[in-house]
Design an enzyme around this catalytic site. Structure first.
Site, PDB file in Angstrom:
ATOM      1  N   HIS A  94       0.864  -1.186   0.000  1.00 43.42           N
ATOM      2  CA  HIS A  94       0.000   0.000   0.000  1.00 43.42           C
ATOM      3  C   HIS A  94       0.896   1.230   0.000  1.00 43.42           C
ATOM      4  O   HIS A  94       1.687   1.434   0.918  1.00 43.42           O
ATOM      5  CB  HIS A  94      -0.927   0.016   1.218  1.00 43.42           C
ATOM      6  CG  HIS A  94      -1.892   1.169   1.197  1.00 43.42           C
ATOM      7  ND1 HIS A  94      -3.170   1.058   0.690  1.00 43.42           N
ATOM      8  CD2 HIS A  94      -1.761   2.455   1.609  1.00 43.42           C
ATOM      9  CE1 HIS A  94      -3.784   2.225   0.796  1.00 43.42           C
ATOM     10  NE2 HIS A  94      -2.934   3.092   1.352  1.00 43.42           N
ATOM     11  N   CYS A  95       0.770   2.056  -1.017  1.00 42.77           N
ATOM     12  CA  CYS A  95       1.636   3.220  -1.182  1.00 42.77           C
ATOM     13  C   CYS A  95       0.911   4.470  -0.684  1.00 42.77           C
ATOM     14  O   CYS A  95      -0.095   4.872  -1.280  1.00 42.77           O
ATOM     15  CB  CYS A  95       2.036   3.385  -2.644  1.00 42.77           C
ATOM     16  SG  CYS A  95       3.141   4.792  -2.924  1.00 42.77           S
TER      17      CYS A  95
END
Length: 375
Positions: free
Chosen positions: A182-183
């Site tokens: 998850h960025c």
């Protein structure tokens, strides 16, 4: 006399009887408390007992509030991180157009001007396109109904089918197909459908920062020397002003425009160099993962599996790796040679191979492996 003795004996017997009765009641009360304590302890152990409990489980349970806090902070600050990326990138572009481009047009040769205009705008278009696609494209989620999915497990958190290479994101609170991570800078998960956009954005952003750092090195040195000279002259001017009497404040040695120009050049070079180092290391890391045909999560899983099989004298083979070159072709979606131009060097919204639910051999790999299978 005898009556007094009898009365005294009766009182003593009554007193001893009361003492015995009180002692029995006290012992009975203590026994009841002990029984309740053991019963409660047994109930608590029966509720919390788990044969799989170990130190890692206890640590995960203790740090669960921290994980919850990090997940929620990341979820809410994702918008702030996206705004920060857009703001910093826009500031660099504005400095290039306002400060550097007029200087380039005045001092560079026509060939260098054409090179800078062509490469700079191409790199900027690639950065904007891939970042927009990375934050707006869904990474892909498995269907809630099992339907005809084969070889799937059940996610323990969302209680839904979980195909191969799918993992649950605690920030999005959903399962993601071929999840990498998850960025927060995208405010989105990196998965099956936007993994290429994410990597391309990192690559072209690194290339753009390196380009600005190298081409602006001479300007940065001149601007830094000018700022130091401004500080020195300002210090001397203040010393002279302290020894003299002025009816007005003396004019500054450098104009506001000159100060803004030099500081903008220093800001551009420092920011681009820092981003090039940090983002360049991240890009190389993901390039190594793509070469091996695995994601960030799969790297840890494959490493543990490799160690487990190594103890048994066996060799681990990644079932989703087709070889270094073929892994890149599958990742970038290159089926024919012209796709290196139309899909890699130019903006392209083409979809990746497969649906993320099953992992069959892509056509570009099957064509090269057909003769080997025939043998």
């Amino acid at each position: 006399m005898r009556s007094r003795q009898r009365m005294f004996a009766a009182v003593m017997r009554l007193l001893l009887k009361c003492l015995r009765l009180g002692r029995r009641r006290r012992f009975k009360l203590v026994r009841q408390v002990e029984q309740l304590w053991h019963y409660g302890h047994l109930c608590l152990r029966s509720l919390l007992y788990n044969s799989f409990t170990n130190g890692d489980v206890v640590l995960d349970s203790l740090f669960e509030p921290v994980y919850w806090l990090v997940d929620h902070v990341t979820r809410w600050f994702g918008v702030v991180f996206v705004a920060l990326v857009i703001g910093l990138t826009s500031s660099i572009v504005a400095i290039v157009y306002i400060c550097l481009l007029p200087l380039i047009l005045q001092t560079y040769t026509p060939a260098w001007i054409c090179w800078h205009l062509a490469y700079g705008h191409w790199n900027l278009i690639m950065i904007v396109f891939h970042y927009y696609m990375a934050i707006t494209t869904s990474p892909g989620h498995p269907p809630q109904a099992k339907n005809n999915l084969t070889g799937v497990s059940i996610c323990r958190k969302c209680i839904a089918p979980k195909p191969a290479r799918t993992h649950h994101c605690s920030i999005c609170n959903r399962c993601v197909l071929k999840m990498d991570h998850h960025c927060p800078w995208l405010n989105n998960c990196v998965g099956h459908y936007n993994h290429r956009y994410f990597f391309s954005f990192c690559l072209f952003m690194t290339m753009g920062c390196i380009y600005c750092s190298i081409s602006g090195w001479d300007m940065f040195r001149d601007a830094y020397a000018a700022i130091e000279r401004m500080k020195l002259l300002e210090k001397e001017r203040l010393q002279v002003a302290a020894n003299q009497t002025y009816y007005q404040t003396p004019p500054p040695t450098f104009s506001l425009r000159q100060r803004a120009f030099h500081k903008s050049v220093v800001y551009l070079w420092v920011l681009c160099s820092s981003v090039a180092l940090a983002l360049g290391a991240l890009t190389l890391w993901h390039a190594a993962l793509i070469t091996r045909g695995e994601t960030s999560i799969e790297r840890h899983i494959n490493r543990k599996e490799r160690q487990r099989l190594q103890k048994k004298g066996k060799v681990f083979r990644n079932p989703y790796s087709y070889g270094s070159w073929d892994n890149w072709k599958v990742f970038l979606g290159v089926d024919v040679p012209r796709h290196w131009l139309t899909r890699v060097l130019l903006p392209s919204p083409h979809l990746p191979h497969g649906t993320g639910l099953s992992w069959d051999l892509p056509p570009c790999v099957m064509e090269q492996r057909a003769p080997l299978l025939a043998i």
